[in-house]
Motif scaffolding. Structure first.
Motif, PDB file in Angstrom:
ATOM      1  N   VAL A 176       0.823  -1.202   0.000  1.00 30.28           N
ATOM      2  CA  VAL A 176       0.000   0.000   0.000  1.00 30.28           C
ATOM      3  C   VAL A 176       0.859   1.255   0.000  1.00 30.28           C
ATOM      4  O   VAL A 176       0.667   2.170  -0.788  1.00 30.28           O
ATOM      5  CB  VAL A 176      -0.946   0.008   1.213  1.00 30.28           C
ATOM      6  CG1 VAL A 176      -1.743   1.303   1.244  1.00 30.28           C
ATOM      7  CG2 VAL A 176      -1.889  -1.178   1.146  1.00 30.28           C
ATOM      8  N   ASN A 253      -6.764   4.018   0.023  1.00 31.64           N
ATOM      9  CA  ASN A 253      -5.787   3.151   0.692  1.00 31.64           C
ATOM     10  C   ASN A 253      -6.412   1.818   1.087  1.00 31.64           C
ATOM     11  O   ASN A 253      -5.762   0.768   1.009  1.00 31.64           O
ATOM     12  CB  ASN A 253      -5.208   3.857   1.912  1.00 31.64           C
ATOM     13  CG  ASN A 253      -4.285   4.995   1.532  1.00 31.64           C
ATOM     14  OD1 ASN A 253      -3.737   5.017   0.436  1.00 31.64           O
ATOM     15  ND2 ASN A 253      -4.117   5.956   2.426  1.00 31.64           N
ATOM     16  N   LYS A 256      -6.573  -0.236  -1.998  1.00 34.00           N
ATOM     17  CA  LYS A 256      -5.247  -0.759  -2.359  1.00 34.00           C
ATOM     18  C   LYS A 256      -4.891  -1.969  -1.497  1.00 34.00           C
ATOM     19  O   LYS A 256      -4.268  -2.925  -1.973  1.00 34.00           O
ATOM     20  CB  LYS A 256      -4.197   0.336  -2.199  1.00 34.00           C
ATOM     21  CG  LYS A 256      -4.233   1.399  -3.285  1.00 34.00           C
ATOM     22  CD  LYS A 256      -3.133   2.430  -3.064  1.00 34.00           C
ATOM     23  CE  LYS A 256      -3.128   3.472  -4.172  1.00 34.00           C
ATOM     24  NZ  LYS A 256      -2.077   4.503  -3.945  1.00 34.00           N
TER      25      LYS A 256
END
Length: 618
Positions: A176, A253, A256
């Protein structure tokens, strides 16, 4: 042959779905079955008694980490992983009570989600030693080489090097952030690149599913290790449900991280939708400023509900477990205020339970608003809203009111209106009002309100703390004994030790032993199931203070009372010394008192008196 071959193809096509970690078009609702320090309300036996009501509303219940952590604990300082003698007697109950709870939930149609803490683990006595556990003939034990080499900012490595131990790899590279994963100084961070860690974790997860009969996992602190290991573990254990705590308010995020859990291009888990949670918090307090402040006192800004979340992304909402509060964001105390939803809690839940994704209701909210939340869930299910449903904002430019249409199944629709002016909003005539409350209204279309059955919840008895219930009859004091009794919590394990000392003495216990002192004798069990131990002094003088301890914890320094009956909270009662007959050679000049404490000069035969601090028969 053709039919057989076709069946094989269909079977093979469905196999990858088994390991995906969250079903598609899932219409269930989850309950977080605990809150911070909620040891009393989340006792296994108490939750089991609520199974009937819970089954009318929830499909999944997430329990706190259920193994013994070596003392009173919420489970995030995990110690034991596998069942065994006392290893699943936790702060929430015994292993037997846990198994009974999960079985009852299953019978009622509720799946139980295990809290899985594998980012870190507690040591036994040094920086690098872990419990050695034998389970079904196999011994599992983590080694120093299973600890991340940069654990605790290098302090663990400094100690290990000085003492001749080797650590593992640094914190794994996160897909990430392209930097080291987050560490946590509270305990040893585990190196998931280690084959031994993987072996232990895989066995642990299989045990949770196949032995304890959990249906899935809630992975704690997944920012601590790369997402590919969640994929590895889920592909091996194949839970029906899996959700990771990737604590990040940025939906991008979180997405991801979901991508990082792919195996052969397939996402292997769901994720808690923190972005959704923060959108709700911001809307209710009228500001998107982070931190604990007084912004919540200002007017709401319902337009902030339209911010991005995992659930707002049509390609990922299947994997969004939405929520508005949890044990980390709730108000805990005046000194640990956290970041709670401070107003319009019911409206926040109304929005949560109307939207796609899989909603997770917080336990305190359920306790406070049972019937309203139950009604919301009933409407959600009647309309047919799932984790992949589509939605359309109808009114999203007002600070005081937000309206959103959510599409269910078979042309049924739900219109959720929330905000201070929710009751003033007038939708078109196609919408029919079904339920409403403080700052929220539900309307439906394609189904008559009368066709929606709202659950009837049965009254539940007011919970009471499993508590001290008096001195058991087997607690007795022999003549001349200096002793004490201790009722040990189940989480303290099978052995209770006693440390006693005289005022001003340090180091050695007053009987001459090292900490944790002398081993007490198990007498039996109290009415509440706690084990009761007796400590007997080998000396003729009493100590001034005493501490009781076990594998799971210890008391404070307690004032010593001879014959005292103690629990973890201190002295509860005093055991009466046994009555002894006066022998012929008894000193007749001794001072005699009656049971009221009055001095007696002419005692009568056959009556009970107190002589030299003992009850005797004259």
């Amino acid at each position: 042959m053709k039919r057989f071959f076709t069946s094989i193809i269909i079977l093979l096509a469905t196999l990858p779905m088994l390991a995906q970690g969250w079903p598609e078009k899932y219409d269930g609702v989850m309950l977080q079955g605990f809150y911070w320090d909620g040891f009393a309300d989340s006792q296994w036996i108490r939750l089991e008694k609520q199974a009937e009501n819970l089954s009318k509303v929830f499909d999944l219940i997430w329990l706190p980490q259920s193994a013994n952590c070596g003392g009173q604990s919420m489970g995030y300082d995990d110690f034991y992983w596998f069942p065994g003698e006392g290893r699943y007697n936790s702060s929430f109950g015994t292993e037997e009570e846990l198994r009974s709870l999960i079985t009852t939930f299953k019978q009622k149609g509720i799946g139980t989600i295990a809290d899985v803490v594998i980012n870190h683990r507690k040591n036994v006595s040094t920086w690098v030693d872990f419990p050695k556990e034998t389970y079904k003939g196999t011994t599992y034990e983590l080694k120093s080489t299973d600890i991340c080499s940069d654990d605790d900012g290098g302090r663990c490595k400094t100690w290990a090097t000085a003492n001749g131990y080797t650590l593992g790899n640094p914190e794994g590279t996160s897909e990430v952030y392209n930097k080291s994963c987050e560490g946590w100084d509270g305990m040893r961070d585990l190196d998931h690149a280690s084959s031994n860690v993987q072996t232990n974790v895989k066995a642990y997860l299989h045990m949770l599913l196949e032995d304890l009969n959990y249906v899935g996992f809630r992975y704690d602190m997944t920012k601590g290790y790369p997402g590919k290991y969640t994929a590895l573990y889920n592909k091996d254990s194949k839970p029906t449900y899996s959700v990771g705590e990737f604590w990040d308010g940025n939906a991008t995020n979180c997405i991801k991280w979901l991508d990082a859990t792919k195996d052969n291009g397939v996402i292997q888990t769901a994720v808690f939708d923190f972005a959704f949670r923060y959108n709700v918090r911001n809307a209710l307090r009228g500001s998107n400023n982070d931190g604990n402040n007084n912004n919540w006192k200002q007017a709401a800004n319902m337009k902030l509900l339209d911010a991005n979340s995992v659930a707002s992304n049509a390609d990922y909402r299947r994997y969004a477990v939405t929520f508005v509060e949890n044990h980390d964001t709730e108000y805990r105390s005046s000194t640990a205020q956290q970041d709670p939803i401070r107003k319009d809690t019911v409206a926040a839940n109304a929005y949560l339970l109307a939207m796609p994704g899989t909603p997770c209701v917080f336990f305190k909210h359920w306790q406070a608003y049972k019937q309203e939340i139950a009604n919301m869930v009933a409407v959600r299910k009647a309309v047919g809203i799932t984790n992949t449903s589509t939605y359309t904002p109808i009114l999203n430019n007002s600070t005081s009111c937000y309206a959103v249409q959510v599409d269910g199944t078979n042309s049924k629709k739900l219109l959720c209106v929330v905000g201070p002016n929710a009751s003033s909003y007038q939708p078109s005539n196609e919408w029919k009002k079904v339920i409403s409350g403080y700052h929220y209204v539900y309307y439906v279309q394609g189904i008559e309100p009368s066709a929606i059955t709202l659950p009837v919840l049965t009254p539940e008895p007011t919970p009471t703390e499993p508590a001290y219930g008096g001195v058991p009859s087997f607690c007795k004091i022999n003549e001349g004994e200096i002793c004490a009794f201790f009722e040990a919590p189940v989480a303290w394990g099978a052995i209770s030790n006693t440390w006693a000392w005289m005022n001003g003495k340090e180091g050695k216990e007053y009987m001459g032993t090292d900490w944790p002192g002398a081993t007490a004798t198990l007498l039996g069990k109290a009415a509440n199931g706690n084990k009761v131990f007796k400590w007997i002094s080998a000396r003729t003088t009493a100590p001034d203070y005493i501490i009781f301890s076990g594998a799971g914890g210890q008391t404070d320094n307690l004032d010593f009372t001879n014959g005292g009956y103690y629990t973890k909270d201190g002295l509860k009662s005093t055991v009466t010394t046994a009555i002894h007959a006066i022998k012929a050679d008894t000193n007749d000049n001794a001072t005699i008192y009656d049971l009221m404490g009055r001095r007696v000069t002419n005692p009568q035969a056959g009556r009970i008196y107190i002589i030299n601090g003992r009850k005797v028969v004259k």
